[in-house]
Design a protein around this motif. Structure first.
Motif, mmCIF file in Angstrom:
data_model
loop_
_atom_site.group_PDB
_atom_site.id
_atom_site.type_symbol
_atom_site.label_atom_id
_atom_site.label_comp_id
_atom_site.label_asym_id
_atom_site.label_seq_id
_atom_site.Cartn_x
_atom_site.Cartn_y
_atom_site.Cartn_z
ATOM 1 N N ARG A 142 0.832 -1.216 0.000
ATOM 2 C CA ARG A 142 0.000 0.000 0.000
ATOM 3 C C ARG A 142 0.861 1.258 0.000
ATOM 4 N NH1 ARG A 142 -3.674 -3.487 2.929
ATOM 5 N NH2 ARG A 142 -2.627 -3.178 4.917
ATOM 6 N N GLN A 143 2.070 1.140 0.537
ATOM 7 C CA GLN A 143 2.990 2.281 0.597
ATOM 8 C C GLN A 143 3.915 2.350 -0.629
ATOM 9 O OE1 GLN A 143 5.107 2.181 4.338
ATOM 10 N NE2 GLN A 143 3.217 1.988 5.507
ATOM 11 N N GLY A 144 3.676 1.474 -1.590
ATOM 12 C CA GLY A 144 4.464 1.484 -2.815
ATOM 13 C C GLY A 144 5.777 0.733 -2.714
ATOM 14 N N LYS A 145 5.926 -0.107 -1.700
ATOM 15 C CA LYS A 145 7.150 -0.893 -1.513
ATOM 16 C C LYS A 145 6.811 -2.363 -1.740
ATOM 17 C CE LYS A 145 8.266 2.101 2.354
ATOM 18 N NZ LYS A 145 8.432 2.121 3.797
ATOM 19 N N VAL A 146 7.846 -3.139 -1.929
ATOM 20 C CA VAL A 146 7.656 -4.585 -2.021
ATOM 21 C C VAL A 146 8.522 -5.229 -0.950
ATOM 22 C CG1 VAL A 146 7.932 -6.641 -3.444
ATOM 23 C CG2 VAL A 146 7.185 -4.508 -4.494
ATOM 24 N N THR A 147 7.897 -5.949 -0.048
ATOM 25 C CA THR A 147 8.617 -6.678 0.985
ATOM 26 C C THR A 147 8.180 -8.128 0.906
ATOM 27 O OG1 THR A 147 8.696 -4.740 2.405
ATOM 28 C CG2 THR A 147 9.089 -6.849 3.454
ATOM 29 N N THR A 148 9.132 -8.996 0.644
ATOM 30 C CA THR A 148 8.830 -10.418 0.486
ATOM 31 C C THR A 148 9.465 -11.221 1.611
ATOM 32 O OG1 THR A 148 10.791 -10.870 -0.826
ATOM 33 C CG2 THR A 148 8.829 -10.122 -2.027
ATOM 34 N N ARG A 149 9.212 -12.501 1.601
ATOM 35 C CA ARG A 149 9.744 -13.377 2.650
ATOM 36 C C ARG A 149 11.257 -13.463 2.608
ATOM 37 N NH1 ARG A 149 7.707 -19.265 0.529
ATOM 38 N NH2 ARG A 149 8.478 -19.030 -1.580
ATOM 39 N N ARG A 150 11.865 -13.076 1.527
ATOM 40 C CA ARG A 150 13.333 -13.074 1.477
ATOM 41 C C ARG A 150 13.909 -11.954 2.332
ATOM 42 N NH1 ARG A 150 13.024 -14.206 -4.683
ATOM 43 N NH2 ARG A 150 13.048 -16.468 -4.644
ATOM 44 N N GLU A 151 13.177 -10.834 2.435
ATOM 45 C CA GLU A 151 13.677 -9.680 3.178
ATOM 46 C C GLU A 151 13.181 -9.647 4.620
ATOM 47 O OE1 GLU A 151 13.173 -7.937 -1.112
ATOM 48 O OE2 GLU A 151 11.571 -7.983 0.342
ATOM 49 N N GLN A 152 12.025 -10.194 4.888
ATOM 50 C CA GLN A 152 11.395 -10.085 6.199
ATOM 51 C C GLN A 152 10.667 -11.370 6.538
ATOM 52 O OE1 GLN A 152 10.609 -7.709 8.629
ATOM 53 N NE2 GLN A 152 12.005 -6.195 7.842
ATOM 54 N N VAL A 153 10.460 -11.578 7.822
ATOM 55 C CA VAL A 153 9.563 -12.639 8.262
ATOM 56 C C VAL A 153 8.145 -12.150 7.978
ATOM 57 C CG1 VAL A 153 8.689 -13.881 10.278
ATOM 58 C CG2 VAL A 153 11.141 -13.402 10.066
ATOM 59 N N LEU A 154 7.337 -12.983 7.350
ATOM 60 C CA LEU A 154 5.967 -12.602 7.032
ATOM 61 C C LEU A 154 5.000 -13.290 7.979
ATOM 62 C CD1 LEU A 154 6.067 -12.756 3.142
ATOM 63 C CD2 LEU A 154 6.246 -10.741 4.605
ATOM 64 N N GLU A 155 3.965 -12.567 8.351
ATOM 65 C CA GLU A 155 2.954 -13.088 9.246
ATOM 66 C C GLU A 155 1.580 -12.898 8.614
ATOM 67 O OE1 GLU A 155 3.443 -12.108 13.276
ATOM 68 O OE2 GLU A 155 5.610 -12.018 13.122
ATOM 69 N N VAL A 156 0.668 -13.792 8.941
ATOM 70 C CA VAL A 156 -0.710 -13.628 8.487
ATOM 71 C C VAL A 156 -1.478 -13.000 9.641
ATOM 72 C CG1 VAL A 156 -2.796 -14.795 7.705
ATOM 73 C CG2 VAL A 156 -0.572 -15.490 6.811
ATOM 74 N N ASP A 157 -2.052 -11.846 9.376
ATOM 75 C CA ASP A 157 -2.688 -11.007 10.385
ATOM 76 C C ASP A 157 -4.205 -11.064 10.252
ATOM 77 O OD1 ASP A 157 -2.859 -8.708 12.273
ATOM 78 O OD2 ASP A 157 -3.617 -7.688 10.486
ATOM 79 N N HIS A 158 -4.861 -11.098 11.392
ATOM 80 C CA HIS A 158 -6.319 -10.940 11.414
ATOM 81 C C HIS A 158 -6.616 -9.442 11.415
ATOM 82 C CE1 HIS A 158 -6.146 -15.104 12.905
ATOM 83 N NE2 HIS A 158 -7.326 -15.205 12.318
ATOM 84 N N ILE A 159 -7.270 -8.955 10.396
ATOM 85 C CA ILE A 159 -7.591 -7.530 10.288
ATOM 86 C C ILE A 159 -8.482 -7.121 11.463
ATOM 87 C CG2 ILE A 159 -8.731 -5.777 8.870
ATOM 88 C CD1 ILE A 159 -7.857 -7.587 6.416
ATOM 89 N N LYS A 160 -9.549 -7.874 11.670
ATOM 90 C CA LYS A 160 -10.361 -7.716 12.881
ATOM 91 C C LYS A 160 -9.873 -8.787 13.840
ATOM 92 C CE LYS A 160 -14.395 -5.699 10.717
ATOM 93 N NZ LYS A 160 -15.847 -5.779 10.540
ATOM 94 N N GLU A 161 -9.459 -8.364 15.017
ATOM 95 C CA GLU A 161 -8.757 -9.225 15.965
ATOM 96 C C GLU A 161 -9.495 -10.528 16.271
ATOM 97 O OE1 GLU A 161 -5.687 -8.687 16.866
ATOM 98 O OE2 GLU A 161 -5.737 -6.836 15.726
ATOM 99 N N LEU A 162 -8.717 -11.593 16.370
ATOM 100 C CA LEU A 162 -9.248 -12.921 16.652
ATOM 101 C C LEU A 162 -10.032 -12.956 17.960
ATOM 102 C CD1 LEU A 162 -9.366 -15.950 15.963
ATOM 103 C CD2 LEU A 162 -7.180 -16.198 17.149
ATOM 104 N N ASN A 163 -9.517 -12.318 18.999
ATOM 105 C CA ASN A 163 -10.203 -12.320 20.306
ATOM 106 C C ASN A 163 -11.555 -11.609 20.254
ATOM 107 O OD1 ASN A 163 -8.110 -13.733 21.473
ATOM 108 N ND2 ASN A 163 -7.085 -11.897 22.225
ATOM 109 N N ASP A 164 -11.637 -10.557 19.446
ATOM 110 C CA ASP A 164 -12.865 -9.774 19.350
ATOM 111 C C ASP A 164 -13.866 -10.346 18.344
ATOM 112 O OD1 ASP A 164 -11.721 -8.003 21.180
ATOM 113 O OD2 ASP A 164 -10.886 -6.741 19.587
ATOM 114 N N TYR A 165 -13.361 -11.006 17.309
ATOM 115 C CA TYR A 165 -14.214 -11.528 16.235
ATOM 116 C C TYR A 165 -13.841 -12.981 15.910
ATOM 117 C CZ TYR A 165 -15.198 -6.585 15.528
ATOM 118 O OH TYR A 165 -15.561 -5.273 15.703
#
Length: 107
Positions: free
Chosen positions: A37-60
Motif C-alpha cells: 500500500r505504501q508502494g514498496k515490495v517486501t517479500t519473505r526473502r527480506e522479512q519474516v511474514l505473518e498472516v494477520d487478522h484484520i479484525k482481531e481474533l479475540n474480538d471476532y
C-alpha cells in the motif's frame, strides 16, 4: 530466547490454521500488504511474514478463517499494528566534539 507474558493461542497450532495461513501467503504472493500500500515490495526473502487478522481474533472469533479478514504483513508492520514496535536501529547518534573533529583533520 525472549520470554513472553502471554501464552500462544492454541488456535495458531491447529492444522486448519496452518493450511489457511499458507493459502493467504500464496494469495498475497508472499508480499507484505501494508508495504505494498505504501508502494514498496517486501517479500519473505527480506522479512519474516505473518498472516494477520484484520479484525482481531479475540474480538471476532467468527472471522478467524475468513479470507477477507486475513492479510500478509511483514513483522515490522504486524508489530506496529499491535503496538509492539520499538525503534532500536535509528537512534540518534551522539554529536562528536568539535575538538575531536579538528584534531582528526588537523584543522
Amino acid at each position: 530466547m525472549a520470554k513472553t507474558t502471554k501464552k500462544a493461542n492454541p488456535f495458531y497450532l491447529t492444522k486448519e490454521w496452518r493450511k489457511k495461513r499458507q493459502e493467504i501467503l500464496e494469495r498475497d504472493h508472499y508480499e507484505c500488504q501494508e508495504c505494498k500500500r505504501q508502494g514498496k515490495v517486501t517479500t519473505r526473502r527480506e522479512q519474516v511474514l505473518e498472516v494477520d487478522h484484520i479484525k482481531e481474533l479475540n474480538d471476532y472469533p467468527g472471522l478467524a478463517m475468513e479470507n477477507n479478514n486475513l492479510q500478509t504483513l511483514c513483522k515490522k508492520h504486524h508489530n506496529i499494528k499491535h503496538g509492539r514496535y520499538f525503534k532500536f536501529r535509528n537512534k540518534p547518534k551522539k554529536p562528536r566534539s568539535p575538538l575531536v573533529n579538528e584534531e582528526w583533520f588537523g584543522n
